[in-house]
Design a protein around this motif. Structure first.
Motif, short mmCIF file in Angstrom:
data_model
loop_
_atom_site.label_atom_id
_atom_site.label_comp_id
_atom_site.label_asym_id
_atom_site.label_seq_id
_atom_site.Cartn_x
_atom_site.Cartn_y
_atom_site.Cartn_z
N ALA A 203 17.26 14.72 58.30
CA ALA A 203 17.56 13.15 57.79
C ALA A 203 16.52 12.28 58.60
O ALA A 203 16.07 12.43 59.57
CB ALA A 203 18.99 13.07 58.39
N ASP A 204 16.43 11.17 57.93
CA ASP A 204 15.29 10.10 58.35
C ASP A 204 16.17 8.80 57.78
O ASP A 204 17.01 8.72 57.02
CB ASP A 204 14.22 10.37 57.92
CG ASP A 204 13.83 10.34 56.35
OD1 ASP A 204 14.46 9.77 55.63
OD2 ASP A 204 13.01 11.13 55.97
N GLU A 205 15.30 7.78 58.05
CA GLU A 205 15.79 6.52 57.72
C GLU A 205 15.83 6.19 56.39
O GLU A 205 16.52 5.30 55.65
CB GLU A 205 15.03 5.31 58.32
CG GLU A 205 13.77 5.29 58.03
CD GLU A 205 12.94 4.15 58.76
OE1 GLU A 205 11.78 3.80 58.38
OE2 GLU A 205 13.40 3.64 59.97
N ASP A 206 15.24 7.11 55.47
CA ASP A 206 14.95 6.94 54.12
C ASP A 206 16.12 7.58 53.17
O ASP A 206 16.35 7.18 52.37
CB ASP A 206 13.42 7.44 53.58
CG ASP A 206 12.36 6.50 54.04
OD1 ASP A 206 12.72 5.05 54.26
OD2 ASP A 206 11.55 6.92 54.42
N ASN A 207 16.55 8.63 53.86
CA ASN A 207 17.32 9.47 53.16
C ASN A 207 18.83 9.57 53.73
O ASN A 207 19.78 10.45 53.16
CB ASN A 207 16.87 10.81 52.89
CG ASN A 207 16.78 11.84 54.20
OD1 ASN A 207 17.25 11.53 55.24
ND2 ASN A 207 15.85 12.82 54.22
N ALA A 208 19.05 9.08 54.88
CA ALA A 208 20.47 9.07 55.57
C ALA A 208 21.54 8.75 54.67
O ALA A 208 22.47 9.39 54.71
CB ALA A 208 20.11 8.39 56.73
N GLU A 209 21.37 7.73 54.04
CA GLU A 209 22.58 7.15 53.27
C GLU A 209 22.89 8.12 52.11
O GLU A 209 23.99 8.30 51.87
CB GLU A 209 22.14 5.72 52.70
CG GLU A 209 23.31 5.02 51.99
CD GLU A 209 22.95 3.76 51.43
OE1 GLU A 209 23.41 3.34 50.59
OE2 GLU A 209 21.99 3.21 52.17
N GLU A 210 21.87 8.86 51.45
CA GLU A 210 21.93 9.36 50.33
C GLU A 210 22.58 10.92 51.09
O GLU A 210 23.69 11.57 50.33
CB GLU A 210 20.66 10.21 49.48
CG GLU A 210 20.41 8.73 48.53
CD GLU A 210 19.17 9.43 47.82
OE1 GLU A 210 19.38 10.59 47.07
OE2 GLU A 210 18.16 8.78 47.88
N LEU A 211 22.04 11.39 52.11
CA LEU A 211 22.58 12.72 52.75
C LEU A 211 24.24 12.36 53.06
O LEU A 211 25.09 13.29 52.75
CB LEU A 211 21.93 13.00 54.19
CG LEU A 211 20.69 13.84 53.75
CD1 LEU A 211 19.74 13.97 55.07
CD2 LEU A 211 20.87 15.22 53.30
#
Length: 388
Positions: free
Chosen positions: A122-130
């Motif tokens: 997880a990172d700030e770019d994909n956290a929402e999708e995860l």
């Protein structure tokens, strides 16, 4: 080689494939080229055409596949599932979470998606999708809820739990409830330790809240508290779905802290947990094998005295569910039949009478009750369970 030259070579390869192997070779070559170029959405269409060609069907069609034999329909479905699996896996490995899961979802194997997503950090770019896929789609609720806590904090996570997670079956709630419990307990434990060290000048001994707050009533003087008290109350309430002994001990530890708070922070809960911290403490204790008879008597009294027209079925269902969780299904059947309201819809907290009869391997009382109530479906379900 320039992009134009590369494209020309690709088309030349497709022409050669037609000459050497016909339509099947063309589609196989096209699929491989699309894999190599990471054009996965188009790859899916190529794989679909491969499947249809193998079955002797039109390569492209807008109809609903009417007229297929059962065998053709099954083989077509298997081919499409295989295409979904391949494309979904490739997209997830590329880090395209939402798109990859869109293909993997029809495969119907959450464990496969869970394993692939476990490799994505997880990172700030994909956290929402995860969070969307793991938590909201139910692929890995525990990890998704932990990401929710990490990204949005405890308050938003509790709101999310109450709005969506709490509507799921108990087994699906448990991973999220555990993460919330661990977070709140850890934060509260750390805050209490810090306060004691500050006041006493040394780090205190003890690994539980009870050990730390026992004989330190000054911690609660002048309406003091060490964590958002609404977060504490919500966490204790949601912890009732848990069954692991370590979790129950942690939840019980929170009640020890909560019951020492100023009365203005001991919010009234819904029945049968209106007296929130003492009632929840008794509930957790019974599941840990402590004060079992006292807990049963307490919740039985609540079930008998509270009017379901005003309090709903939660008091009765709590008693029945507790007896079932204590491996006393025969008593749960008796309680359910004895107190069951006639005109109030159950909320699904407790097992059904048929489930309890199956657990107890005692069907006669439930069969008699269903017959008395004119419940043909319940009678048939109980009879079927007895005959299995």
């Amino acid at each position: 080689m320039s992009s134009a030259a590369t494209a020309t070579a690709s088309f030349d390869q497709l022409q050669s494939s037609l000459a050497s192997g016909g339509a099947a070779q063309v589609l196989a070559q096209a699929a491989q080229q699309l894999r190599d170029e990471k054009r996965y959405h188009e790859l899916f269409e190529a794989l679909k055409m491969q499947t249809r060609l193998q079955l002797g069907l039109p390569l492209q069609t807008k109809d609903n596949n009417e007229g297929l034999t059962e065998k053709q329909r099954k083989e077509l479905e298997d081919g499409l599932i295989a295409a979904c699996r391949e494309v979904g896996s490739l997209l997830l490995k590329q880090g395209k979470i939402r798109e990859g899961y869109m293909y993997l979802r029809p495969v119907g194997e959450p464990a496969e998606a869970r394993a692939l997503l476990a490799d994505i950090e997880a990172d700030e770019d994909n956290a929402e999708e995860l969070i969307e896929v793991l938590l909201h789609k139910g692929v890995d609720i525990g990890r998704g809820f932990q990401l929710m806590i990490d990204q949005y904090g405890t308050c938003s996570s509790i709101t999310q739990y109450d709005q969506s997670v709490a509507r799921r079956p108990r087994s699906e709630q448990q991973p999220a409830a555990r993460k919330l419990l661990q977070k709140v307990h850890s934060d509260l434990l750390g805050s209490v330790k810090h306060d004691i060290a500050k006041q006493e000048g040394a780090n205190p001994a003890g690994n539980t809240l009870l050990e730390l707050i026992r004989d330190r009533e000054w911690l609660f003087q002048e309406n003091a508290y060490h964590i958002d008290t609404t977060h504490l109350a919500s966490t204790v309430r949601n912890a009732r779905v848990l069954s692991d002994a370590a979790d129950l001990r942690m939840a019980l530890d929170l009640t020890e802290y909560g019951r020492r708070l100023s009365q203005q922070f001991q919010y009234q809960g819904d029945e049968p947990f209106a007296d929130q911290y003492p009632a929840n403490a008794l509930y957790f204790q019974s599941l840990l094998g402590q004060n079992v008879e006292e807990a049963i008597a307490y919740f039985e009294q609540k079930a008998e005295l509270l009017d379901p027209q005003y309090n709903g079925t939660a008091p009765l269902e709590t008693l029945v569910d507790l007896l079932a969780r204590l491996n006393r299904p025969a008593e749960a059947i008796v309680a359910g039949i004895k107190i069951k309201p006639k005109c109030v819809q159950p909320i699904g907290l407790a097992p059904s009478l048929v489930e309890l009869a199956t657990q107890a391997k005692q069907f006669d009382a439930v069969l008699a009750y269903c017959k008395e109530q004119g419940d043909v479906l319940g009678y048939a379900a109980c009879l079927a369970a007895k005959g299995k």
